[in-house]
Motif scaffolding. Structure first.
Motif, PDB file in Angstrom:
ATOM      1  N   GLU A   1     102.268  33.213  25.533  1.00 21.38           N
ATOM      2  CA  GLU A   1     101.326  33.527  24.455  1.00 21.38           C
ATOM      3  C   GLU A   1     102.128  33.615  23.159  1.00 21.38           C
ATOM      4  O   GLU A   1     102.416  32.606  22.544  1.00 21.38           O
TER       5      GLU A   1
ATOM      6  N   ARG B   1      95.536  32.840  30.403  1.00 24.43           N
ATOM      7  CA  ARG B   1      96.246  34.000  29.873  1.00 24.43           C
ATOM      8  C   ARG B   1      96.124  35.158  30.859  1.00 24.43           C
ATOM      9  O   ARG B   1      95.124  35.282  31.588  1.00 24.43           O
ATOM     10  N   ASN B   2      97.124  36.016  30.882  1.00 24.41           N
ATOM     11  CA  ASN B   2      97.097  37.157  31.800  1.00 24.41           C
ATOM     12  C   ASN B   2      95.868  38.033  31.580  1.00 24.41           C
ATOM     13  O   ASN B   2      95.288  38.566  32.530  1.00 24.41           O
ATOM     14  N   SER B   3      95.460  38.191  30.335  1.00 30.76           N
ATOM     15  CA  SER B   3      94.293  39.031  30.052  1.00 30.76           C
ATOM     16  C   SER B   3      93.027  38.415  30.629  1.00 30.76           C
ATOM     17  O   SER B   3      92.128  39.137  31.102  1.00 30.76           O
TER      18      SER B   3
ATOM     19  N   GLN C   1      93.144  38.993  34.399  1.00 23.59           N
ATOM     20  CA  GLN C   1      92.917  40.399  34.722  1.00 23.59           C
ATOM     21  C   GLN C   1      91.447  40.783  34.563  1.00 23.59           C
ATOM     22  O   GLN C   1      90.916  41.581  35.350  1.00 23.59           O
ATOM     23  N   HIS C   2      90.794  40.211  33.573  1.00 20.41           N
ATOM     24  CA  HIS C   2      89.373  40.489  33.371  1.00 20.41           C
ATOM     25  C   HIS C   2      88.568  40.016  34.589  1.00 20.41           C
ATOM     26  O   HIS C   2      87.661  40.715  35.067  1.00 20.41           O
TER      27      HIS C   2
ATOM     28  N   ASP D   1      89.347  42.394  37.565  1.00 17.93           N
ATOM     29  CA  ASP D   1      88.649  43.677  37.460  1.00 17.93           C
ATOM     30  C   ASP D   1      87.200  43.551  37.925  1.00 17.93           C
ATOM     31  O   ASP D   1      86.681  44.425  38.635  1.00 17.93           O
TER      32      ASP D   1
ATOM     33  N   LEU E   1      88.124  36.159  24.154  1.00 25.43           N
ATOM     34  CA  LEU E   1      89.261  36.550  24.976  1.00 25.43           C
ATOM     35  C   LEU E   1      90.062  35.342  25.451  1.00 25.43           C
ATOM     36  O   LEU E   1      91.274  35.439  25.659  1.00 25.43           O
TER      37      LEU E   1
ATOM     38  N   ARG F   1      92.560  34.561  22.596  1.00 21.57           N
ATOM     39  CA  ARG F   1      93.106  35.662  21.805  1.00 21.57           C
ATOM     40  C   ARG F   1      94.450  36.106  22.378  1.00 21.57           C
ATOM     41  O   ARG F   1      94.512  36.604  23.504  1.00 21.57           O
TER      42      ARG F   1
ATOM     43  N   PRO G   1      97.855  38.600  22.625  1.00 16.81           N
ATOM     44  CA  PRO G   1      98.088  40.028  22.390  1.00 16.81           C
ATOM     45  C   PRO G   1      98.636  40.236  20.987  1.00 16.81           C
ATOM     46  O   PRO G   1      99.110  39.296  20.343  1.00 16.81           O
TER      47      PRO G   1
ATOM     48  N   GLN H   1     103.606  43.771  27.220  1.00 14.08           N
ATOM     49  CA  GLN H   1     103.042  42.728  28.049  1.00 14.08           C
ATOM     50  C   GLN H   1     102.473  43.321  29.334  1.00 14.08           C
ATOM     51  O   GLN H   1     102.995  44.305  29.848  1.00 14.08           O
ATOM     52  N   LEU H   2     101.412  42.713  29.839  1.00 18.62           N
ATOM     53  CA  LEU H   2     100.853  43.126  31.127  1.00 18.62           C
ATOM     54  C   LEU H   2     101.898  42.872  32.209  1.00 18.62           C
ATOM     55  O   LEU H   2     102.342  41.740  32.395  1.00 18.62           O
TER      56      LEU H   2
END
Length: 493
Positions: free
Chosen positions: A263, A436-438, A441-442, A445, A475, A478, A480, A486-487
């Motif tokens: 990223e 992306r990691n985010s 992760q979303h 979850d 997201l 986007r 970080p 970082q995650l």
């Protein structure tokens, strides 16, 4: 499906025949219809109706020949001895609709003789990450394993916490790793000649036409590995655990653990929180690929009758660096829509320096250049460009203005490529979306709450990563905040 189970015909020291251990109450997570059609799975009503049972370990078709493979490896640069499939089974091998051999490998299938201190299971979190990443890389044009589908279950699995057990049917052109040869060299050296013949005949049959098929095979593995890692660097992908047991002999990406897509651009980025020394940092991947090849090749010294000598192995290894450099440099120029020449590379490396100095987003910044070249044709990219410029201070803006002026001037003076060819090169070599990691992760979850709609959305989004899509959310593009933590991604899965 056209079954072609050949690995099971090799010496029985190389594997253990066994059935999977069923998961408790397996349920559908996601099914990859594209892979099902590729394999011929979609043409079999029984397979289609019972895919959850198969991946969940409750039903094994009679044509399957499940086995766990023995292999060894160097982990973080140290000899780790015998490893092997500790939670996976090679269920079957098939010839797909492209007449290519594909392995069906069930990951999360339970204990094997190679599980060591593990439990033989996979968790939902890591299963979703691997499922989406293989799909993403394939559609980015990078050789990789893929997957037929995954299931979640009521089987509890302890990692840092209790998590839901899951399983995935991984599909790859081979599950033979560099570590297979390392295992043979240490524990069954008499099999090296036979196993080398199997690798050549199965995966590199064209090498049989060479004066020295073994050397041609080894050089081909080196070449494919170099090209794969160049592809990783170009797209900003970090594998995270480039142990010799995690690299395939076919040069396809295999065994996703603490992977990540770049990223904010930082060449020293370490995406595996267990990699305390930074051995597998993003910028080190090319050198580690060379190290792995240099560690692997000497095992073939035993094949003197095949013309293998120390000097011939050195010749095989010598193609790694020029292959990597040529593939990477050509790809870098293509990302800027420029011909492969020294002036193009100067501009490319200056742009990378701008990204690094200002911690700009790697994917968005390259894609935003389309708006610089054709401002009225790419409204989405125009937004990316405007966002990027707001992150530059006055000094950095001067650097950008100087670089962008020289870049546009260079494009205007081009005789090798038309402007439209430049735009097409940029559009097809700079994705809009990466995993992306985010994003992952979303989806995780939501899945842990029994909701798999986000997995399905990301799967669709990543099916065409070079095209701006209506289903995208903020997201998905986007990054970080600069210098944000970082995650952490671990090897536990």
């Amino acid at each position: 499906m056209r079954y072609h189970n050949t690995y099971v015909k090799l010496d029985t020291r190389l594997y253990n025949r066994q059935l999977p251990t069923p998961l408790n109450n397996p349920r559908a997570g996601h099914f990859n219809t594209q892979v099902a059609e590729q394999l011929g799975w979609a043409d079999d009503d029984d397979l289609m109706a019972r895919w959850v049972e198969i991946i969940g370990g409750h039903y094994v078709p009679t044509e399957f020949a499940p086995l766990s493979m023995a292999y060894a490896g160097h982990q973080f640069g140290q000899w780790a001895g015998q490893l092997g499939d500790g939670r996976g089974l090679l269920m079957a091998q098939v010839i797909d609709n492209n007449d290519q051999l594909q392995d069906l490998h069930l990951k999360g299938s339970g204990l094997t003789p190679y599980s060591r201190m593990g439990d033989g299971r996979a968790v939902l979190r890591s299963t979703i990450r691997e499922y989406l990443c293989g799909h993403a890389l394939i559609n980015l044009g990078i050789p990789s394993s893929n997957a037929l589908g995954f299931v979640v279950s009521d089987t509890p699995v302890r990692r840092e916490r209790i998590e839901a057990g899951a399983a995935m049917m991984r599909v790859a052109d081979s599950h033979i790793r560099l570590g297979h040869v390392e295992w043979i060299a240490s524990f069954a050296p008499d099999l090296l000649g036979e196993f080398t013949d199997y690798m050549i005949d199965t995966y590199y049959p064209e090498c049989r036409d060479s004066a020295s098929p073994v050397l041609a095979f080894l050089e081909s593995v080196v070449t494919r590995t170099a090209r794969m890692i160049a592809d990783w660097q170009l797209i900003g992908f970090a594998h995270g655990v480039m142990n010799t047991d995690n690299l395939s002999i076919t040069g396809s990406t295999l065994d996703f653990g603490p992977f990540g897509f770049m990223e904010r651009f930082n060449p020293a980025w370490i995406n595996n929180h267990s990699d305390h020394s930074g051995r597998y940092a993003f910028q080190n991947q090319p050198a580690i690929g060379h190290w792995n090849m240099n560690t692997w090749l000497p095992h073939f010294m035993r094949l003197t009758q095949a013309g293998v000598t120390r000097d011939s192995l050195a010749d095989c290894l010598s193609v790694y660096e020029p292959t990597f450099m040529q593939h990477y440099q050509i790809g870098l120029c293509q990302k800027l829509g420029l011909p492969h020449q020294s002036a193009s590379l100067t501009l490319a490396f200056e742009f990378l320096t701008l990204l690094e100095d200002n911690l700009l987003d790697y994917t968005n910044s390259f894609r935003s250049l389309l708006a610089l070249v054709a401002p009225t044709d790419f409204p989405y990219e125009q937004q990316l460009l405007e966002t990027m410029l707001t992150e530059l201070n006055a000094e950095a803006l001067e650097v950008w203005q100087d670089w962008s002026t020289r870049y546009l001037t260079f494009i205007g003076q081009q005789i090798h490529l038309t402007k439209q060819q430049t735009i097409e090169s940029m559009r097809t070599n700079n994705p809009v979306y990466v995993l992306r990691n985010s994003m992952a992760q979303h989806a995780i979850d939501a899945a842990e709450q029994g909701q798999f709609e986000e997995v399905a959305r990301l799967f669709e989004l990543l099916s065409t990563p070079y095209i701006v899509q209506d289903i995208a959310t903020d997201l998905d593009s986007r990054p970080p905040m600069p210098n944000a933590p970082q995650l952490p991604i671990s090897c536990s899965s």
